[in-house]
Design a protein around this motif. Structure first.
Motif, PDB file in Angstrom:
ATOM      1  N   HIS A  68       0.834  -1.203   0.000  1.00  0.00           N
ATOM      2  CA  HIS A  68       0.000   0.000   0.000  1.00  0.00           C
ATOM      3  C   HIS A  68       0.876   1.264   0.000  1.00  0.00           C
ATOM      4  CE1 HIS A  68      -3.639   2.306   0.659  1.00  0.00           C
ATOM      5  NE2 HIS A  68      -3.046   2.934   1.665  1.00  0.00           N
ATOM      6  N   SER A 114       0.943   4.160  -2.833  1.00  0.00           N
ATOM      7  CA  SER A 114       0.712   5.551  -2.423  1.00  0.00           C
ATOM      8  C   SER A 114       1.858   6.449  -2.859  1.00  0.00           C
ATOM      9  CB  SER A 114       0.545   5.638  -0.901  1.00  0.00           C
ATOM     10  OG  SER A 114      -0.573   4.906  -0.483  1.00  0.00           O
ATOM     11  N   TYR A 148       1.729   9.645  -5.385  1.00  0.00           N
ATOM     12  CA  TYR A 148       2.292  10.926  -4.951  1.00  0.00           C
ATOM     13  C   TYR A 148       3.300  11.461  -5.967  1.00  0.00           C
ATOM     14  CZ  TYR A 148       5.100  14.206  -2.239  1.00  0.00           C
ATOM     15  OH  TYR A 148       5.790  15.312  -1.822  1.00  0.00           O
ATOM     16  N   TYR A 168      -7.460   4.103  -3.460  1.00  0.00           N
ATOM     17  CA  TYR A 168      -6.540   5.244  -3.400  1.00  0.00           C
ATOM     18  C   TYR A 168      -7.203   6.591  -3.705  1.00  0.00           C
ATOM     19  CZ  TYR A 168      -3.173   1.569  -2.973  1.00  0.00           C
ATOM     20  OH  TYR A 168      -2.493   0.483  -2.512  1.00  0.00           O
ATOM     21  N   MET A 205      -6.099   9.705  -1.763  1.00  0.00           N
ATOM     22  CA  MET A 205      -4.845  10.344  -2.186  1.00  0.00           C
ATOM     23  C   MET A 205      -5.078  11.236  -3.398  1.00  0.00           C
ATOM     24  SD  MET A 205      -1.666   7.912  -1.597  1.00  0.00           S
ATOM     25  CE  MET A 205      -0.711   9.320  -2.028  1.00  0.00           C
TER      26      MET A 205
END
Length: 110
Positions: free
Chosen positions: A40, A44, A48, A72, A75
């Motif tokens: 995970h 992530s 990003y 996700y 995010m």
């Protein structure tokens, strides 16, 4: 492969977590994380850094794109301000290009 059992095959989830726990302990890591947590965190981090969510879906092996989007989405919402800035910059570039065309010597003679 990051984890391989003594038999040369992919270990079970429990065995992978045990190997990861041991590796983290050996490097004096400040936090312990499960194999799934590592996966995970990896996804992530890719989001990003601007990696395509479609590529991430394929990399993670989710059954479909929607699963990745659902997991996700928080995010993606957090990164919305960055995307808005990109949009504004792109539109400003178009405006600047329009200005250059309008002011070009060729355009003035037409």
């Amino acid at each position: 492969m990051i984890f391989m059992g003594p038999n040369g095959k992919v270990p079970s989830s429990n065995a992978a977590n045990n190997m990861l726990h041991t590796a983290l302990k050996n490097i004096n890591a400040s936090k312990d994380i499960t194999f799934h947590g590592l996966r995970h965190t990896h996804a992530s981090y890719l989001i990003y850094k601007g990696v395509s969510i479609y590529y991430i879906f394929q990399r993670l092996g989710h059954a479909n794109y929607t699963i990745t989007m659902n997991i996700y989405s928080h995010m993606l919402h957090e990164m919305e301000s960055v995307e808005i800035s990109k949009l504004v910059a792109a539109l400003n570039d178009l405006n600047g290009a329009h200005q250059l065309i309008a002011e070009s010597p060729v355009q003035k003679h037409l």
